[in-house]
Design a protein around this motif. Sequence first.
Motif, PDB file in Angstrom:
ATOM      1  N   UNK A  36       0.880  -1.033   0.116  1.00 53.63           N
ATOM      2  CA  UNK A  36       0.150  -0.083   0.038  1.00 53.63           C
ATOM      3  C   UNK A  36       0.960   1.425   0.107  1.00 53.63           C
ATOM      4  N   UNK A  37       0.679   2.215  -0.918  1.00 49.29           N
ATOM      5  CA  UNK A  37       1.369   3.477  -0.871  1.00 49.29           C
ATOM      6  C   UNK A  37       0.685   4.651  -0.411  1.00 49.29           C
ATOM      7  N   UNK A  38       1.355   5.351   0.387  1.00 51.06           N
ATOM      8  CA  UNK A  38       0.739   6.857   0.919  1.00 51.06           C
ATOM      9  C   UNK A  38       1.964   7.729   0.829  1.00 51.06           C
ATOM     10  N   UNK A  39       1.408   8.900   0.820  1.00 46.21           N
ATOM     11  CA  UNK A  39       2.707  10.099   0.991  1.00 46.21           C
ATOM     12  C   UNK A  39       3.304  10.051   2.384  1.00 46.21           C
ATOM     13  N   UNK A  40       4.367  10.659   2.351  1.00 45.74           N
ATOM     14  CA  UNK A  40       4.997  10.776   3.694  1.00 45.74           C
ATOM     15  C   UNK A  40       5.073  11.991   4.332  1.00 45.74           C
ATOM     16  N   UNK A  41       5.004  12.208   5.455  1.00 45.38           N
ATOM     17  CA  UNK A  41       5.011  13.261   6.384  1.00 45.38           C
ATOM     18  C   UNK A  41       6.457  13.520   6.772  1.00 45.38           C
ATOM     19  N   UNK A  42       6.730  14.838   6.428  1.00 43.96           N
ATOM     20  CA  UNK A  42       8.258  15.336   6.600  1.00 43.96           C
ATOM     21  C   UNK A  42       8.501  15.255   8.102  1.00 43.96           C
ATOM     22  N   UNK A  43       7.882  15.327   9.169  1.00 46.42           N
ATOM     23  CA  UNK A  43       8.411  15.144  10.363  1.00 46.42           C
ATOM     24  C   UNK A  43       8.645  13.742  10.866  1.00 46.42           C
ATOM     25  N   UNK A  44       7.863  12.893  10.255  1.00 44.11           N
ATOM     26  CA  UNK A  44       8.201  11.342  10.494  1.00 44.11           C
ATOM     27  C   UNK A  44       9.801  10.934   9.998  1.00 44.11           C
ATOM     28  N   UNK A  45      10.099  11.714   8.905  1.00 40.46           N
ATOM     29  CA  UNK A  45      11.382  11.308   8.406  1.00 40.46           C
ATOM     30  C   UNK A  45      12.354  11.567   9.486  1.00 40.46           C
ATOM     31  N   UNK A  46      12.454  12.656  10.285  1.00 39.59           N
ATOM     32  CA  UNK A  46      13.365  13.036  11.403  1.00 39.59           C
ATOM     33  C   UNK A  46      13.629  11.809  12.303  1.00 39.59           C
ATOM     34  N   UNK A  47      12.621  10.852  12.280  1.00 39.58           N
ATOM     35  CA  UNK A  47      12.769   9.474  13.210  1.00 39.58           C
ATOM     36  C   UNK A  47      13.929   8.526  12.641  1.00 39.58           C
ATOM     37  N   UNK A  48      13.979   8.923  11.191  1.00 40.05           N
ATOM     38  CA  UNK A  48      15.023   8.078  10.500  1.00 40.05           C
ATOM     39  C   UNK A  48      16.152   8.770  10.515  1.00 40.05           C
ATOM     40  N   UNK A  49      17.378   7.946  11.343  1.00 36.92           N
ATOM     41  CA  UNK A  49      18.643   8.621  11.457  1.00 36.92           C
ATOM     42  C   UNK A  49      19.406   9.256  10.167  1.00 36.92           C
ATOM     43  N   UNK A  50      19.126   8.742   9.021  1.00 39.14           N
ATOM     44  CA  UNK A  50      19.838   9.230   7.812  1.00 39.14           C
ATOM     45  C   UNK A  50      19.413  10.482   7.403  1.00 39.14           C
ATOM     46  N   UNK A  51      18.046  10.891   7.725  1.00 39.70           N
ATOM     47  CA  UNK A  51      17.398  11.950   7.647  1.00 39.70           C
ATOM     48  C   UNK A  51      17.470  13.130   8.806  1.00 39.70           C
ATOM     49  N   UNK A  52      17.751  12.781   9.913  1.00 35.28           N
ATOM     50  CA  UNK A  52      17.400  13.613  11.362  1.00 35.28           C
ATOM     51  C   UNK A  52      18.006  14.685  11.411  1.00 35.28           C
ATOM     52  N   UNK A  53      19.143  14.856  10.775  1.00 37.88           N
ATOM     53  CA  UNK A  53      20.061  16.154  10.878  1.00 37.88           C
ATOM     54  C   UNK A  53      19.763  17.125   9.735  1.00 37.88           C
ATOM     55  N   UNK A  54      18.888  16.732   8.848  1.00 37.68           N
ATOM     56  CA  UNK A  54      18.518  17.616   7.696  1.00 37.68           C
ATOM     57  C   UNK A  54      17.562  18.635   8.251  1.00 37.68           C
ATOM     58  N   UNK A  55      17.550  19.798   7.438  1.00 35.67           N
ATOM     59  CA  UNK A  55      16.706  20.965   7.624  1.00 35.67           C
ATOM     60  C   UNK A  55      15.350  20.771   7.618  1.00 35.67           C
ATOM     61  N   UNK A  56      14.467  21.449   8.109  1.00 40.96           N
ATOM     62  CA  UNK A  56      12.979  21.190   7.612  1.00 40.96           C
ATOM     63  C   UNK A  56      12.653  21.353   5.976  1.00 40.96           C
ATOM     64  N   UNK A  57      13.312  22.162   5.649  1.00 42.82           N
ATOM     65  CA  UNK A  57      13.265  22.659   4.170  1.00 42.82           C
ATOM     66  C   UNK A  57      13.562  21.397   3.348  1.00 42.82           C
ATOM     67  N   UNK A  58      14.934  20.689   3.618  1.00 47.86           N
ATOM     68  CA  UNK A  58      15.224  19.413   3.087  1.00 47.86           C
ATOM     69  C   UNK A  58      14.309  18.414   3.291  1.00 47.86           C
ATOM     70  N   UNK A  59      13.819  18.140   4.633  1.00 49.15           N
ATOM     71  CA  UNK A  59      12.966  17.199   4.914  1.00 49.15           C
ATOM     72  C   UNK A  59      11.699  17.320   3.957  1.00 49.15           C
ATOM     73  N   UNK A  60      11.066  18.648   3.965  1.00 50.93           N
ATOM     74  CA  UNK A  60       9.978  18.853   3.154  1.00 50.93           C
ATOM     75  C   UNK A  60      10.227  18.301   1.779  1.00 50.93           C
ATOM     76  N   UNK A  61      11.238  18.623   0.924  1.00 46.99           N
ATOM     77  CA  UNK A  61      11.667  18.230  -0.264  1.00 46.99           C
ATOM     78  C   UNK A  61      11.614  16.782  -0.474  1.00 46.99           C
ATOM     79  N   UNK A  62      12.115  16.354   0.482  1.00 43.96           N
ATOM     80  CA  UNK A  62      12.287  14.678   0.543  1.00 43.96           C
ATOM     81  C   UNK A  62      10.693  14.106   0.618  1.00 43.96           C
ATOM     82  N   UNK A  63      10.026  14.655   1.502  1.00 38.35           N
ATOM     83  CA  UNK A  63       8.702  14.176   1.795  1.00 38.35           C
ATOM     84  C   UNK A  63       7.714  14.405   0.286  1.00 38.35           C
ATOM     85  N   UNK A  64       8.072  15.506  -0.445  1.00 45.99           N
ATOM     86  CA  UNK A  64       7.416  15.552  -1.418  1.00 45.99           C
ATOM     87  C   UNK A  64       7.455  14.705  -2.531  1.00 45.99           C
TER      88      UNK A  64
END
Length: 142
Positions: free
Chosen positions: A9-37
Amino acid sequence: TPAAARSGTVRSVDAQRLKKIPVFADLSDDALAQIAALAAEVSVPEGKELVREGDYSYDVLAIEEGTARVTRAGAEIAQLGPGDVIGEMGVLERDQRNATVVATSSMLLMTLTGWDVKRLQKSAPEVVDHLRAVVEQRRDQA
């Protein structure tokens, strides 16, 4: 659709949940939003083969929930769980998979295709640089 998504099942991703993944945790909110998109969230069942040794790598998979077993030449070499990332070496280096990964429980994955990574290289190069640094660190530990 990402390879792992073909039977999930495929759904879109919430940028804040990406922070729980260590490889993404140190990225800026802007970078996380771009990944989530670009990213997709995929549910897969226990027993699903996520990647096969020798196949070419088209997706980066980050584990949000669940566990997986990693084998090389039939021998178990690692267990993976939440926060671990699969496939980044193959996508970044355009190389073949160096191991097979199979879900040992139901899993929730965040996926990025190779095309997504190329888009991020243009729009948020710090994200791809960060992934490359993680790959280098892993290689040094191997």
